[in-house]
Scaffold this motif. Structure first.
Motif, PDB file in Angstrom:
ATOM      1  N   ALA A  14       1.085  -1.510   0.031  1.00  0.00           N
ATOM      2  CA  ALA A  14      -0.155   0.028   0.067  1.00  0.00           C
ATOM      3  C   ALA A  14       0.979   1.257  -0.207  1.00  0.00           C
ATOM      4  N   ASN A  15       0.462   2.763  -0.123  1.00  0.00           N
ATOM      5  CA  ASN A  15       0.868   3.836  -0.282  1.00  0.00           C
ATOM      6  C   ASN A  15       1.385   3.910   0.886  1.00  0.00           C
ATOM      7  N   SER A  16       0.532   3.197   2.033  1.00  0.00           N
ATOM      8  CA  SER A  16       1.222   3.701   3.449  1.00  0.00           C
ATOM      9  C   SER A  16       2.168   2.735   4.035  1.00  0.00           C
ATOM     10  N   HIS A  17       2.356   2.254   3.267  1.00  0.00           N
ATOM     11  CA  HIS A  17       3.694   0.519   3.387  1.00  0.00           C
ATOM     12  C   HIS A  17       5.287   1.454   2.579  1.00  0.00           C
ATOM     13  N   GLU A  18       5.590   2.320   1.413  1.00  0.00           N
ATOM     14  CA  GLU A  18       5.985   2.826   0.359  1.00  0.00           C
ATOM     15  C   GLU A  18       6.169   4.139   1.539  1.00  0.00           C
ATOM     16  N   ILE A  77       5.346  13.144  16.438  1.00  0.00           N
ATOM     17  CA  ILE A  77       6.687  13.427  16.409  1.00  0.00           C
ATOM     18  C   ILE A  77       7.429  13.101  15.044  1.00  0.00           C
ATOM     19  N   GLY A  78       6.668  13.762  13.900  1.00  0.00           N
ATOM     20  CA  GLY A  78       6.517  13.844  12.395  1.00  0.00           C
ATOM     21  C   GLY A  78       5.935  14.006  11.645  1.00  0.00           C
ATOM     22  N   GLU A  79       5.936  14.471  10.674  1.00  0.00           N
ATOM     23  CA  GLU A  79       4.670  14.570   9.481  1.00  0.00           C
ATOM     24  C   GLU A  79       5.537  14.331   8.253  1.00  0.00           C
ATOM     25  N   ARG A  80       5.335  13.666   6.981  1.00  0.00           N
ATOM     26  CA  ARG A  80       6.057  13.413   5.954  1.00  0.00           C
ATOM     27  C   ARG A  80       5.156  13.664   5.263  1.00  0.00           C
ATOM     28  N   PHE A  81       6.135  14.104   3.355  1.00  0.00           N
ATOM     29  CA  PHE A  81       4.186  14.324   2.651  1.00  0.00           C
ATOM     30  C   PHE A  81       4.822  13.338   1.491  1.00  0.00           C
ATOM     31  N   LYS A  82       4.062  12.188   1.142  1.00  0.00           N
ATOM     32  CA  LYS A  82       4.502  11.026   0.006  1.00  0.00           C
ATOM     33  C   LYS A  82       3.407  11.897  -1.078  1.00  0.00           C
ATOM     34  N   PRO A  83       4.050  12.197  -2.247  1.00  0.00           N
ATOM     35  CA  PRO A  83       3.219  12.356  -3.695  1.00  0.00           C
ATOM     36  C   PRO A  83       2.764  10.391  -4.128  1.00  0.00           C
ATOM     37  N   ILE A  84       1.686  10.700  -4.854  1.00  0.00           N
ATOM     38  CA  ILE A  84       1.289   9.577  -4.886  1.00  0.00           C
ATOM     39  C   ILE A  84       1.180   9.359  -6.056  1.00  0.00           C
ATOM     40  N   HIS A  85       1.899   8.359  -6.438  1.00  0.00           N
ATOM     41  CA  HIS A  85       1.608   7.452  -8.664  1.00  0.00           C
ATOM     42  C   HIS A  85       0.508   6.626  -8.692  1.00  0.00           C
ATOM     43  N   PHE A  86       0.442   5.916  -8.879  1.00  0.00           N
ATOM     44  CA  PHE A  86      -1.039   4.517  -9.787  1.00  0.00           C
ATOM     45  C   PHE A  86       0.075   4.316 -10.382  1.00  0.00           C
ATOM     46  N   GLN A  87       0.149   2.385 -10.770  1.00  0.00           N
ATOM     47  CA  GLN A  87       0.521   2.075 -12.086  1.00  0.00           C
ATOM     48  C   GLN A  87      -0.417   0.932 -12.315  1.00  0.00           C
ATOM     49  N   LEU A  88      -0.445   0.534 -14.011  1.00  0.00           N
ATOM     50  CA  LEU A  88      -1.462  -0.589 -14.329  1.00  0.00           C
ATOM     51  C   LEU A  88      -0.677  -1.773 -14.036  1.00  0.00           C
ATOM     52  N   MET A  89      -0.789  -2.531 -13.740  1.00  0.00           N
ATOM     53  CA  MET A  89      -0.024  -3.629 -13.401  1.00  0.00           C
ATOM     54  C   MET A  89      -1.494  -5.129 -13.882  1.00  0.00           C
ATOM     55  N   THR A 143      -6.969 -11.517 -18.605  1.00  0.00           N
ATOM     56  CA  THR A 143      -7.850 -10.067 -19.124  1.00  0.00           C
ATOM     57  C   THR A 143      -8.238  -9.167 -18.126  1.00  0.00           C
ATOM     58  N   MET A 144      -7.363  -9.722 -16.633  1.00  0.00           N
ATOM     59  CA  MET A 144      -7.571  -8.608 -15.614  1.00  0.00           C
ATOM     60  C   MET A 144      -6.499  -8.127 -15.203  1.00  0.00           C
ATOM     61  N   GLY A 145      -6.213  -6.681 -14.762  1.00  0.00           N
ATOM     62  CA  GLY A 145      -4.942  -5.897 -14.518  1.00  0.00           C
ATOM     63  C   GLY A 145      -5.989  -5.082 -13.102  1.00  0.00           C
ATOM     64  N   ALA A 146      -4.614  -4.278 -12.261  1.00  0.00           N
ATOM     65  CA  ALA A 146      -5.140  -3.758 -11.060  1.00  0.00           C
ATOM     66  C   ALA A 146      -4.494  -2.133 -11.186  1.00  0.00           C
ATOM     67  N   VAL A 147      -4.756  -1.676 -10.185  1.00  0.00           N
ATOM     68  CA  VAL A 147      -4.352  -0.074 -10.038  1.00  0.00           C
ATOM     69  C   VAL A 147      -3.812   0.052  -8.522  1.00  0.00           C
ATOM     70  N   ALA A 148      -2.573   0.077  -8.367  1.00  0.00           N
ATOM     71  CA  ALA A 148      -1.738   0.234  -7.083  1.00  0.00           C
ATOM     72  C   ALA A 148      -0.812   0.501  -7.503  1.00  0.00           C
ATOM     73  N   PRO A 149       0.105   1.058  -5.929  1.00  0.00           N
ATOM     74  CA  PRO A 149       1.266   1.778  -6.143  1.00  0.00           C
ATOM     75  C   PRO A 149       2.560   0.844  -6.722  1.00  0.00           C
ATOM     76  N   ALA A 150       3.746   0.857  -7.444  1.00  0.00           N
ATOM     77  CA  ALA A 150       4.696   0.083  -7.889  1.00  0.00           C
ATOM     78  C   ALA A 150       4.907  -0.867  -6.964  1.00  0.00           C
ATOM     79  N   LEU A 151       5.730  -0.567  -5.143  1.00  0.00           N
ATOM     80  CA  LEU A 151       6.289  -1.787  -4.339  1.00  0.00           C
ATOM     81  C   LEU A 151       5.157  -3.106  -4.355  1.00  0.00           C
ATOM     82  N   ALA A 152       3.243  -2.685  -4.763  1.00  0.00           N
ATOM     83  CA  ALA A 152       2.598  -4.097  -4.975  1.00  0.00           C
ATOM     84  C   ALA A 152       2.906  -4.807  -5.804  1.00  0.00           C
ATOM     85  N   ALA A 153       3.210  -4.210  -6.878  1.00  0.00           N
ATOM     86  CA  ALA A 153       3.249  -4.966  -8.318  1.00  0.00           C
ATOM     87  C   ALA A 153       4.784  -6.136  -7.923  1.00  0.00           C
ATOM     88  N   LYS A 154       6.572  -5.492  -6.817  1.00  0.00           N
ATOM     89  CA  LYS A 154       7.098  -6.066  -6.574  1.00  0.00           C
ATOM     90  C   LYS A 154       6.846  -6.949  -5.628  1.00  0.00           C
TER      91      LYS A 154
END
Length: 281
Positions: A14-18, A77-89, A143-154
């Motif tokens: 998930a994006n939170s994992h990344e 104790i902290g904040e982080r900003f993460k640009p979100i990108h989606f991959q078709l896999m 015939t099936m794909g998914a939209v997810a973060p790049a880490l999920a494909a790996k």
């Protein structure tokens, strides 16, 4: 307490994992089904830290998180900003032109309308982007794909057929880093800081106006002020707020002192360095 584990909500990939991997590469990201479970893992010491999304530049604030913060017993104790990108896999061997069905959570495919519309595919809903990648990997359907973060494909052995397919490339999620330490070490003195706090105003006319007056007169910038009902009560509104600076800064100290006169509950949730992402153009 484990010193090498960080909790997040969602499935592996998930994006939170990344976000966990990017911010704390030496720590083991630990998935949890709900925000409550992620908070509890930090509170009990199963994980040293938690990485929790609180708002998105397109979708707004993450539901339920602000309700959980005051009662979690955790400190920010902290904040982080993460640009979100989606991959078709898809599974190995599947070609882009073969796709007929694409699985993802509605928020994700809603951000990738142009590419998905051009492919003419049917959308199938999943509760999580990483879960959609797992679902596709478990079904050898060409015939099936998914939209997810790049880490999920790996993680799930899928091939990326089209990268960064989101319509809006400014899509960014802000995460807060949480700890169970009651008095975490203060941030470096040289770092610009944010102070997060919650308060409930007294049920009096103009109470919010008066509570906020001290910030204006003392030159303190409030970067966030959000309201929500607490425990279904309609007579008193709870507020989550963020101010520039530290509580010991004279201006913020005076503002908090004035706030306390008009609030029946006030609690500082954390003092932490401002992410440099805030100042990017």
């Amino acid at each position: 307490m484990s010193k090498d584990r960080i909790a997040f909500q969602g499935e592996l990939g998930a994006n939170s994992h990344e976000a966990c991997m990017a911010a704390y590469p030496a720590m083991e990201p630990v998935p949890h089904a709900t925000f409550e479970e992620a908070f509890e893992a930090v509170k009990t010491g199963d994980c040293q830290l938690g990485m929790i999304p609180v708002e998105n530049s397109i979708a707004g604030r993450v539901a339920d998180v602000h309700h959980l913060l005051p009662s979690s017993g955790l400190k920010i104790i902290g904040e982080r900003f993460k640009p979100i990108h989606f991959q078709l896999m898809a599974n190995p061997g599947t070609k882009l032109e073969d796709l007929k069905t694409v699985v993802s959570m509605p928020f994700a495919w809603g951000q990738c309308r142009r590419v998905l519309r051009s492919l003419g595919v049917t959308m199938q809903a999943a509760g999580d982007t990483a879960a959609s990648a797992r679902i596709v990997s478990e079904r050898p359907d060409p015939t099936m794909g998914a939209v997810a973060p790049a880490l999920a494909a790996k993680i799930y052995g899928l091939n990326i057929l089209a990268g960064d397919i989101e319509d809006e490339h400014h899509n960014t999620t802000r995460f807060l880093v949480m700890t169970a330490q009651k008095d975490p070490p203060p941030p470096p003195f040289t770092a610009p800081c944010i102070t997060s706090f919650v308060f409930r105003v007294r049920n009096l006319p103009a109470a919010l106006y008066k509570a906020m007056g001290g910030f204006a007169t003392n030159g303190v910038n409030i970067s966030k002020l959000e309201s929500y009902m607490e425990n279904g009560a309609w007579t008193a509104t709870f507020f989550y707020a963020e101010a520039d600076g530290r509580p010991e800064d004279r201006g913020l100290a005076l503002a908090f002192e004035e706030l306390s006169f008009f609030a029946e509950k006030f609690e500082i949730l954390g003092v932490y360095p401002a992410d440099p992402f805030r100042t990017r153009g």
